[in-house]
Design a protein around this motif. Structure first.
Motif, short mmCIF file in Angstrom:
data_model
loop_
_atom_site.label_atom_id
_atom_site.label_comp_id
_atom_site.label_asym_id
_atom_site.label_seq_id
_atom_site.Cartn_x
_atom_site.Cartn_y
_atom_site.Cartn_z
N GLU A 751 9.29 12.88 0.22
CA GLU A 751 9.00 12.03 1.38
C GLU A 751 8.51 10.69 0.88
O GLU A 751 7.70 10.60 -0.05
CB GLU A 751 7.91 12.68 2.26
CG GLU A 751 7.67 11.88 3.54
CD GLU A 751 6.42 12.34 4.32
OE1 GLU A 751 5.94 13.45 4.09
OE2 GLU A 751 5.95 11.55 5.15
N SER A 753 6.49 7.52 0.20
CA SER A 753 5.03 7.45 0.14
C SER A 753 4.49 6.34 1.02
O SER A 753 3.28 6.13 1.07
CB SER A 753 4.58 7.25 -1.31
OG SER A 753 4.88 5.95 -1.71
N ASN A 803 -4.00 7.23 -2.83
CA ASN A 803 -2.96 8.25 -2.74
C ASN A 803 -3.55 9.61 -2.39
O ASN A 803 -2.83 10.52 -2.03
CB ASN A 803 -2.08 8.29 -4.00
CG ASN A 803 -2.88 8.34 -5.26
OD1 ASN A 803 -4.11 8.42 -5.24
ND2 ASN A 803 -2.19 8.28 -6.38
N ALA A 804 -4.86 9.71 -2.45
CA ALA A 804 -5.50 10.95 -2.00
C ALA A 804 -5.29 11.16 -0.50
O ALA A 804 -5.46 12.26 0.01
CB ALA A 804 -6.99 10.94 -2.33
N SER A 805 -4.92 10.10 0.18
CA SER A 805 -4.62 10.24 1.61
C SER A 805 -3.21 10.78 1.80
O SER A 805 -2.79 11.02 2.92
CB SER A 805 -4.74 8.89 2.31
OG SER A 805 -3.64 8.07 1.94
N GLY A 806 -2.47 10.92 0.71
CA GLY A 806 -1.12 11.45 0.79
C GLY A 806 -0.06 10.37 0.74
O GLY A 806 1.11 10.65 0.54
N TYR A 807 -0.47 9.14 0.94
CA TYR A 807 0.49 8.05 1.00
C TYR A 807 -0.04 6.87 0.20
O TYR A 807 -1.25 6.68 0.09
CB TYR A 807 0.73 7.64 2.47
CG TYR A 807 1.38 8.77 3.24
CD1 TYR A 807 2.76 8.87 3.34
CD2 TYR A 807 0.59 9.79 3.78
CE1 TYR A 807 3.35 9.94 3.99
CE2 TYR A 807 1.18 10.87 4.43
CZ TYR A 807 2.57 10.94 4.53
OH TYR A 807 3.15 12.01 5.15
N ASN B 94 -2.82 10.65 -9.94
CA ASN B 94 -1.65 10.15 -9.22
C ASN B 94 -0.64 11.26 -8.98
O ASN B 94 -0.08 11.38 -7.89
CB ASN B 94 -0.99 9.01 -9.99
CG ASN B 94 -1.84 7.75 -9.96
OD1 ASN B 94 -2.70 7.60 -9.08
ND2 ASN B 94 -1.62 6.86 -10.90
N TYR B 97 -1.92 13.87 -6.28
CA TYR B 97 -1.93 13.42 -4.88
C TYR B 97 -0.55 12.95 -4.41
O TYR B 97 -0.19 13.17 -3.27
CB TYR B 97 -3.00 12.36 -4.67
CG TYR B 97 -4.39 12.96 -4.72
CD1 TYR B 97 -4.81 13.83 -3.71
CD2 TYR B 97 -5.25 12.69 -5.77
CE1 TYR B 97 -6.08 14.41 -3.76
CE2 TYR B 97 -6.51 13.26 -5.82
CZ TYR B 97 -6.93 14.12 -4.81
OH TYR B 97 -8.16 14.69 -4.86
N ASP B 98 0.20 12.31 -5.31
CA ASP B 98 1.52 11.85 -4.89
C ASP B 98 2.41 13.04 -4.52
O ASP B 98 3.26 12.93 -3.63
CB ASP B 98 2.20 11.04 -6.00
CG ASP B 98 1.56 9.67 -6.19
OD1 ASP B 98 0.78 9.27 -5.30
OD2 ASP B 98 1.82 9.03 -7.23
N ARG B 101 1.68 15.55 -0.98
CA ARG B 101 2.32 15.27 0.30
C ARG B 101 3.50 16.22 0.53
O ARG B 101 3.63 16.82 1.60
CB ARG B 101 2.82 13.81 0.30
CG ARG B 101 3.62 13.39 1.49
CD ARG B 101 3.96 11.92 1.42
NE ARG B 101 4.84 11.59 0.31
CZ ARG B 101 4.50 10.93 -0.79
NH1 ARG B 101 3.27 10.50 -0.94
NH2 ARG B 101 5.37 10.70 -1.75
#
Lengths: 1122, 492
Positions: A751, A753, A803-807, B94, B97-98, B101
């Motif tokens: 997906e 980012s 990126n810990a937020s997923g994006y 990185n 977490y990358d 998702r």
């Protein structure tokens, strides 16, 4: 200002002062007519012609009219009472001209009586400029600032990239070049940066009324291949340019809609209109380029470590021979085995055979035996090894153009051939440009015009940029033993292993620079067409309709070859990139013009535009080659890989607009415009956006009927307010899954980012601008001043997330950026005599971009107070209350006066000192601190032009003061022991017990009780310099004041008198000696601070990433016509 | 009249154009549909990238930092990391977490489709990935993580204890889910969709996680629960069950170091600590892990010399007379990684059977579980030998350093030593585990730049300060300064 400016300022201030005093003196003498004509021996038949210039209507005398003897480079100016005296031969034609009046010609006869020349006010010679949509307007009616550059200023002292030529010539325009020697990209910003998206700050380029692409595309650094293929507008051919008009603010550009948010660079190409009958012209420049500045390398120690070196296999088999640094033995002429020393078998030391099992079997003992014993050669310094590597570049351009016109129409056909070889070996560029412009009057009411440019460009190789093995400067500035004779690597194949193994000084990490440039090429070919066709129909003398279609089509092919044994591609590789980009614009404009009364003029227009952009891209790599030396996708040893995620993009914008100009008594003008855009990139409910512009121009001098011959000859005030909306890139509304490199042959997706936002709104930027244009002493001193303030909000940008937020980012509408600044242009003619004139043009600008707001999450209420715009060695960050372009990084921990700090010094004695740790190394700040800003405080260009008879001399100085630059050359050049700084601490070798060796950092250490004492830990030179940035982490010490002054341009020209050619039709033969970027004054060590770095399609200013050296050029320009 | 009519027609044309322009925005929605990429894909297409990415990163971080700090390997050039001059180490952060998702995308999708196998696999990956993150950095975003879509842009950092509680609970859920539905799993490059093996990995990872926090709480009951019911909680039973990824012979699926520059590979050398240990034990794994010194490589009497960790560049390069006299890292981790044998050794490692055996040996020796510590211990050594295609000789265990005798502490030391060896090229796990046990005893790097302390964590990424500053600051306040010497919860 720093020391250089002090020294330079001396010269420049003196210059400026001289200039001003000349103006003052000249003003006092009120420019008495040039009665002292030509004391030199006149040809026998010259007669003295006297006369007077008067207004045809009022019979008032007209001062300041220019009287020239056509073809003679001779002339004068009418005095206060309108009188003039000029010498001419019988049969000569005098041309009398004055701004705002129709010029007149008079033929001189024997025994001519005193002439009375009546000039009529008229359109012909009014200062007319091209404005948005290609509409010509009288300059005095404009309520906003524009600035023009004449085509002649672009095609003599020229650059391959047209955009680069603008540097220093227009106030408020910042050009940053990305040096590569062959017309690489130039980044343009006008009036500062409005967008938080670092890639969306460039102006719109418009050619003959139709936008063209200025994309900087596909420069992906995938697999280290960072190459600059040039920005889109770079290809416009200077020979075909009539004028460039820079529309700086939203007021000027509003009619172009959203895309003009950052201003417009309006290019008008030449036509045949001004050529009566048929004319041929020829223009050619041949110039030589060489490197402007190279780092100051050290020349005392060669390759190696700890003072030791001896070559065996360049792979660690000898003494420190796998080391690529210059911490080796001092140069004393001693005999050492080196990579280029001869061997007993008639080979070179470096001919050690294959070291890659991927290429073939490795049997080092056997290979070394085959090579033979090395016969040691003297260990000597090579102070010019890098300098000699660079070649003298040669750029040739030849333009021939035919033009003509009659009462039915006009045409111009032009062909230009450009052939450039770069200063970097085996880099080149060839460009053919065919331009056609024509107009035809089909009936008294219907006119059609077209202008088409076809450009075919080709480069066999463009150099790699940025820090990495593919860039030769990575070697030269960081990792090339100073003992290495670069020229001995010219035969870059290993003996008997052609196409398989390169030969070089180090096989551990590096590619031979010649191998890199001759085998690992980045080729490019493109075919580009842009142009338009328009038809104008006059329904009545008041009402007309123009319909126009324009297109810009670019087909580009790029091929990157990598040969076997390349460090990053042991089995070679081949990559093909294809770019097809088309933009089409269709528009119409209905125009109605009438005089409402004796005093009021009205001009209204209603128009529409539909724009479509389609891009098709492919980017495929054969990651390994099956057969060496064959560069084709079909020769891939493994599965091909696709490197693009966006093979197709499409975007459309439709627009409708209305304009109106109301003129009152020819001194007060009001312009209003309204435009609505509908963009396909926005959600349907906010797809359309309306914005406006309103400008007022008030010609004070006309309104108050000031005497044009008084001290103030012209004065105008202007005021404008405008709002421009903006859209975004396609496909920003819906979440997608991007294809990844297949895993073990299975397809794979991830997906995106970037979190899309289905509720995007258009960006809005609102600006006001005001200014004045005042001219003194019959226009001999002109001052144009502009102040502007732009507020840009609702910016559509991918705001970075942890990126810990997923994006990695979410696309939002955010931010409020304020740009305000001033621009001053001065035009001064200190001397204007019949045979001698001196003109000075000064451009000054200062811009401040302040971040006023960023983003407050409407749901959580959380606020973003800083925004990371780019990250490459430094963090380019926008923080609320701070300036755009601020650069952050880790700094030195200093003694603090803050009691909260762990490094608090209550005595205050040591505050500000750098704190060292017990090992003698500086301590890093725990957080990043502000280290500078890449935007200059102000820019100034000073252009001087002298003319003496047929001789002309012009030179342009470009000043950029303030701003900072990070230098990776400094960071890594220290680690490698390459640059002269690294001599500190090894004055007498490496033995710390010997005086002059070792470095003790200046600062303090914190004692156990919290007090401070001087740091006295001595480090070896290498230890000191390699940890200077604590492993490239602490960068405060490598950020420099980027101020500089450049002698940007020099032109010395001579126009042969036409009478030399007698009755032949040859005319205006001019020869010029031209130079660009001839000298640089700066405090920044080693590099040209005018630089930027490229990273994955983004140009980051303020960061030098082992940049290729910029070039200076010298050349000869010849032009003439028939 | 004609003119007026003519004019009128032209006007109509303009009006028509106007409508055309405003009207044809109707297909704009379609124009702005991205034709290049799907808006949904199934789990089998998401799985491969996650697995490859995390494994490659773990191998990369092992090579660059883990193998060095744990003193398996040492550096003879560019010695910053070997001297504990560490900057940011963002690889694990990185990658975890990358990729999380897409892990969560699989979970959401498989829940909707009732695909318990996919969900179970995703949960195992999720637990492994979060354990990597928390073991590397300490407190990290966990419960709020990966929720930007739900509006959470600034996820809080959870306490490590809470993260481990979550991991342990989810591993249990994963065990229950795996095998409870019938869909065939595709796109799995670790076990080729073998759900039973994923179940074993889930439980083995649970053992590892329990032991990881065993300083903080009594994990005996949990361990005993797992071991009591091998049917419900299957564990690795042989090397075949190990969680490893086999690379391929050609790009882009090769062992990551295969494409490294020679110099970049050779600046890593055999660490003296490990090489001397192997030498002293006459360990048959030595010639696989390391090469003889280049000088003696082709001679009859090969010589193996490791270099001490953390000398300065000059001393490191000149150690023992220079690089020619320093053992290089085994060829199977470089040019021979694509040979049939190399493919069996140079693998991407999640967790091995050997590691599990050593964990159980430790647990048994400490009395956390029943069972014979010595058997687990010997099984571990034997599994490690087998991994390299070797068989351990009986004599190996007859040496004072390997014989399972002595005090409990001495036995634990022997377990720890063998475990440390078995974790070769699994440097991150070796380091994580060593921080807890302190076995074997390691002397800080010779000329270290960290006041004689071996680092125990990574810096948080610098960008966190910019992008999630408050949460980051909270974590630092709770955990301690953001440096490489701050002990995280399970080490305190």
């Amino acid at each position: 200002m720093k020391a250089v400016y002090q020294t330079f300022k001396g010269t420049c201030c003196a210059l400026a002062l001289t200039l001003l005093s000349v103006v003052a003196v000249s003003a006092q003498t009120a420019f008495t007519p040039a009665a002292n004509i030509s004391p030199t021996s006149p040809p026998v038949e010259l007669i003295k012609v006297t006369g007077k210039v008067i207004d045809a209507v009022s019979s008032e005398p007209l001062a300041g009219a220019t009287i020239t003897v056509i073809g003679q480079n001779r002339g004068t100016i009418s005095s206060v009472d309108g009188s003039f005296v000029v010498e001419a031969a019988a049969g000569d034609v005098l041309n009398v001209s004055l701004i705002g009046f129709v010029s007149q010609s008079v033929t001189v006869t024997q025994n001519v009586a005193p002439l009375v020349i009546k000039l009529e006010e008229g359109e012909g010679l009014k200062e007319v400029v091209v404005t948005a949509l290609g509409i010509s307007r009288e300059k005095k009616s404009l309520g906003y600032a524009t600035q023009e550059v004449d085509g002649d200023d672009l095609n003599k002292a020229r650059e391959t990239n047209l955009v680069s030529t603008l540097a220093g010539k227009v106030a408020g325009v910042t050009i940053v070049n990305n040096p590569s020697g062959i017309g690489s990209s130039a980044r343009v910003t006008i009036r500062g940066e409005r967008s938080l998206n670092i890639n969306r700050n460039q102006p719109l380029f418009v050619v003959d009324g139709v936008p063209i692409s200025n994309d900087f595309r596909g420069n992906s650094g995938s697999s280290y291949q960072d190459t600059d293929y040039g920005n889109g507008a770079a290809v416009v051919n200077p020979d075909d340019v009539e004028t460039i008009t820079v529309l700086k603010g939203a007021s000027a550009a509003a009619l172009y809609g959203s895309r003009a948010n950052n201003g417009v660079i309006l290019i008008t190409t030449k036509s045949g209109k001004n050529t009566k009958g048929l004319g041929l012209s020829f223009n050619s420049t041949v110039s030589f380029e060489n490197v402007l500045r190279l780092p100051d390398y050290q020349n005392q120690y060669g390759q190696g470590l700890g003072g030791n070196f001896n070559f065996v296999d360049g792979n660690g088999g000898g003494t420190a021979d796998g080391v690529d640094e210059s911490w080796g033995p001092a140069f004393n002429g001693q005999l050492l085995d080196q990579f280029d020393s001869p061997t007993s078998n008639g080979l070179r030391g470096g001919d050690v055979g294959n070291l890659f099992t991927a290429i073939g079997p490795v049997d080092l003992d056997q290979q070394l035996a085959a090579r033979g014993a090395i016969e040691a050669t003297p260990w000597v310094s090579r102070p010019d090894n890098i300098k000699n590597f660079f070649e003298t570049g040669l750029t040739q351009t030849y333009n021939v153009a035919a033009a003509g016109s009659n009462d039915k129409g006009d045409f111009r056909l032009s062909y230009t051939w450009l052939d450039q070889t770069g200063t970097v070996p085996n880099t080149d560029l060839k460009r053919n440009t065919l331009a056609f412009a024509g107009g035809l009057t089909l009936s008294p009411k219907l006119r059609v015009r077209t202008a088409i440019n076809y450009i075919n460009g080709k480069s066999d190789n463009r150099p790699n940029l940025s820090y990495g093995t593919e860039n030769i400067m990575y070697l030269f500035n960081c990792w090339l033993g100073r003992s290495v004779d670069v020229s001995s690597m010219r035969d870059y194949w290993m003996e008997g292993r052609e196409d398989l193994n390169q030969y070089g000084f180090n096989y551990n990490y590096h590619d031979n620079p010649y191998f890199n440039l001759y085998e690992n090429t980045n080729g490019q070919t493109y075919n580009r067409i842009f142009g338009n066709v328009s038809a104008t129909y006059d329904f009545t003398s008041k009402l007309s309709l123009m319909v126009r279609g324009g297109t810009d089509v670019n087909n580009e092919f790029r091929a990157r070859r990598r040969a076997y044994s390349t460090q990053r591609f042991v089995r070679g590789s081949y990559r093909e990139e294809r770019i097809n980009f088309t933009e089409t614009n269709l528009d119409f404009l209905l125009n109605y013009r009438t005089a409402l009364s004796e005093r009021f003029d009205l001009n209204v227009g209603f128009g529409g535009n539909t724009m479509r952009q389609v891009g098709q891209f492919s980017d495929v790599i054969a990651p390994e080659l099956a057969v060496p030396g064959i560069f084709a996708l079909s020769n891939s040893r493994v599965a091909l890989q696709n490197l693009t995620n966006t093979p197709y993009t499409e975007k459309r914008i439709n627009s409708l607009y209305g304009t109106g100009q109301l003129g009152f008594n020819n001194y007060l003008y009001l312009d209003v415009s309204l435009r609505n855009d509908w963009s396909s990139t926005l959600p349907s409910d906010s797809r359309g956006y309306l914005y406006y512009a309103a400008n007022l121009s008030f010609v004070l001098s006309d309104a108050l009927q000031w005497d044009p011959n008084g001290a103030i000859s012209f004065a105008k005030l202007r005021f404008g307010v405008a709002q421009v909306g903006n859209d975004t890139d396609p496909y920003q509304l819906e979440t997608i899954y991007n294809a990844q490199t297949p895993v073990q042959g299975s397809p794979s997706y991830s997906e995106s980012s970037v979190l899309v936002n289905p509720d995007l709104k258009p960006e809005i930027s609102t600006s006001i601008e005001t200014g004045f244009d005042v001219r003194f002493f019959q226009n001999r001193l002109g001052v144009d001043f502009a102040y502007y303030n732009t507020q840009s909000k609702n910016q559509i940008l991918p705001i970075s997330l942890t990126n810990a937020s997923g994006y990695s980012a979410r696309i939002i509408n955010a931010g409020l950026i304020q740009n305000q600044g001033i621009e001053v242009t001065l035009n001064i003619t200190p001397i204007r005599k019949q045979n001698f004139s001196w003109d000075v043009a000064v451009n000054f600008s200062r811009n401040r971009s302040e971040v006023k707001e960023l983003f407050k999450d409407p749901v959580s209420g959380q606020e973003i107070t800083s925004y990371l715009m780019a990250s490459r060695y430094v963090l380019v960050e926008a923080r609320i209350g701070e300036q755009m372009g601020d650069m952050y990084g880790i700094g030195y921990q200093r003694v603090s006066d803050d009691p909260e700090s762990a490094y608090y010094d209550p005595t205050g004695q040591n505050v500000g000192q750098i704190v060292y740790n017990s090992q003698g190394k500086p301590i890093a700040t725990p957080n990043t601190i502000k280290l500078g800003n890449y935007n200059p405080d102000y820019l100034m260009g000073i252009n001087n032009n002298f003319r003496y008879k047929g001789l002309s001399l012009g030179f342009l100085f470009d000043f950029r003061v303030g701003g900072e630059v990070y230098s990776h050359t400094q960071t890594v050049g220290r680690e490698g022991g390459q640059i002269k700084e690294t001599l500190e601490g090894r004055a007498n070798g490496y033995d710390l017990s010997v005086e002059g060796n070792g470095v003790t950092g200046e600062g303090v250490v914190q004692n156990a009780d919290g007090t401070f004492s001087a740091n006295n830990t001595e480090l070896t030179a290498r230890e000191w310099h390699t940890s200077y940035t604590l492993g490239r982490r602490l960068i405060e010490g490598v950020v420099y004041d980027a101020s500089f002054v450049k002698l940007r341009e020099l032109r010395l020209g001579y126009t042969l008198p036409n009478k030399l050619f007698g009755n032949s039709s040859l005319r205006d033969f001019t020869v010029s000696l031209v130079g660009r970027n001839l000298a640089l004054w700066t405090d920044v060590p080693h590099i040209d601070p005018e630089t930027s770095s490229t990273s994955g399609g983004t140009v980051i200013p303020g960061v030098e990433s082992v940049a290729l050296p910029s070039v200076r050029s010298w050349g000869v320009n010849v032009n003439f016509r028939f | 009249m004609y003119d007026m009519k003519h004019l009128f027609i032209k006007f109509l044309a303009v009006v028509g154009l106007t409508f055309a322009i405003t009207g044809c925005t109707k297909d704009f929605d379609e124009v702005n549909q991205n034709p290049n990429a799907p808006t949904a894909v199934n789990s089998s297409l998401l799985l491969p990238q996650i697995e490859r990415d995390v494994i490659n990163t773990v191998m990369g971080e092992a090579w660059g930092i883990g193998n060095i700090v744990i003193q398996h390997n040492a550096k003879n050039q560019f010695v910053n990391e070997d001297r504990y001059l560490w900057g940011e180490q963002n690889g694990i952060w990185n990658t975890v977490y990358d990729n999380m998702r897409d892990v969560n995308n699989i979970i959401a999708q498989s829940e909707a489709n009732g695909e318990n196998n996919y969900k179970g696999i995703a949960l195992v990956l999720r637990c492994w990935m979060f354990s990597l993150a928390t073991d590397a950095y300490g407190d990290v975003p966990y419960s709020d993580a990966i929720q930007a879509k739900e509006g959470e842009n600034y996820p809080k950092y959870d306490a490590q204890e809470d993260i481990y509680n979550g991991i342990l609970a989810e591993l249990k859920v994963a065990n229950d889910l795996l095998g409870s539905s019938s869909e065939v799993v595709a796109g799995d490059i670790i076990y080729g969709g073998d759900v039973a093996k994923w179940k074993r990995l889930a439980n083995s990872l649970r053992v590892r996680s329990l032991m990881r926090i065993s300083r903080k709480r009594d994990v005996g009951a949990d361990l005993r629960e797992i071991l009591a019911d091998a049917g419900k909680y299957p564990l690795f039973e042989s090397n075949d069950d190990s969680g490893v990824y086999t690379f391929l012979t050609s790009s882009p699926d090769q062992f990551p170091l295969y494409a490294a520059r020679i110099g970049s590979f050779n600046e890593f050398r055999a660490g003296k600590t490990l090489l001397d240990t192997l030498n002293s034990l006459d360990d048959a794994r030595l010639p696989i892990l390391f090469r003889p010194t280049p000088d003696t490589e082709t001679s009859d009497t090969t010589d193996y010399v490791g270099i001490p960790n953390g000398m300065n560049d000059v001393n490191a390069l000149e150690y023992n007379g220079g690089p020619q006299f320093q053992s290089r890292i085994g060829n199977v981790f470089y040019e021979e990684s694509i040979t049939p044998y190399g493919l069996t050794v140079a693998k991407g490692i999640i967790m091995t059977f050997a590691e599990l055996q050593f964990l159980l040996a430790e647990a048994a020796e400490k009395g956390l579980i029943s069972g014979d510590a010595e058997t687990f211990y010997k099984n571990g050594v034997s599994a490690s030998y087998n991994f390299y295609g070797l068989n351990v000789s009986d004599g190996f265990f007859n040496q004072p350093e390997t014989e399972f005798t002595g005090t409990q502490q001495e036995k634990l030391n022997k377990i720890g030593l063998q475990k440390w060896i078995s974790l070769y090229y699994n440097g991150l796990e070796a380091w994580f585990d060593w921080r807890r046990t302190g076995i074997p005893f390691l002397t800080p790097a010779v000329s270290n730049q960290n006041d004689d302390r071996i680092p125990v964590r990574f810096f948080y990424p610098l960008s966190e300060e910019k992008l999630n500053g408050d949460s980051n600051e909270d974590a630092i306040q709770r955990q301690g300064p953001n440096d490489i010497n701050t002990k995280m919860w399970h080490l305190k």
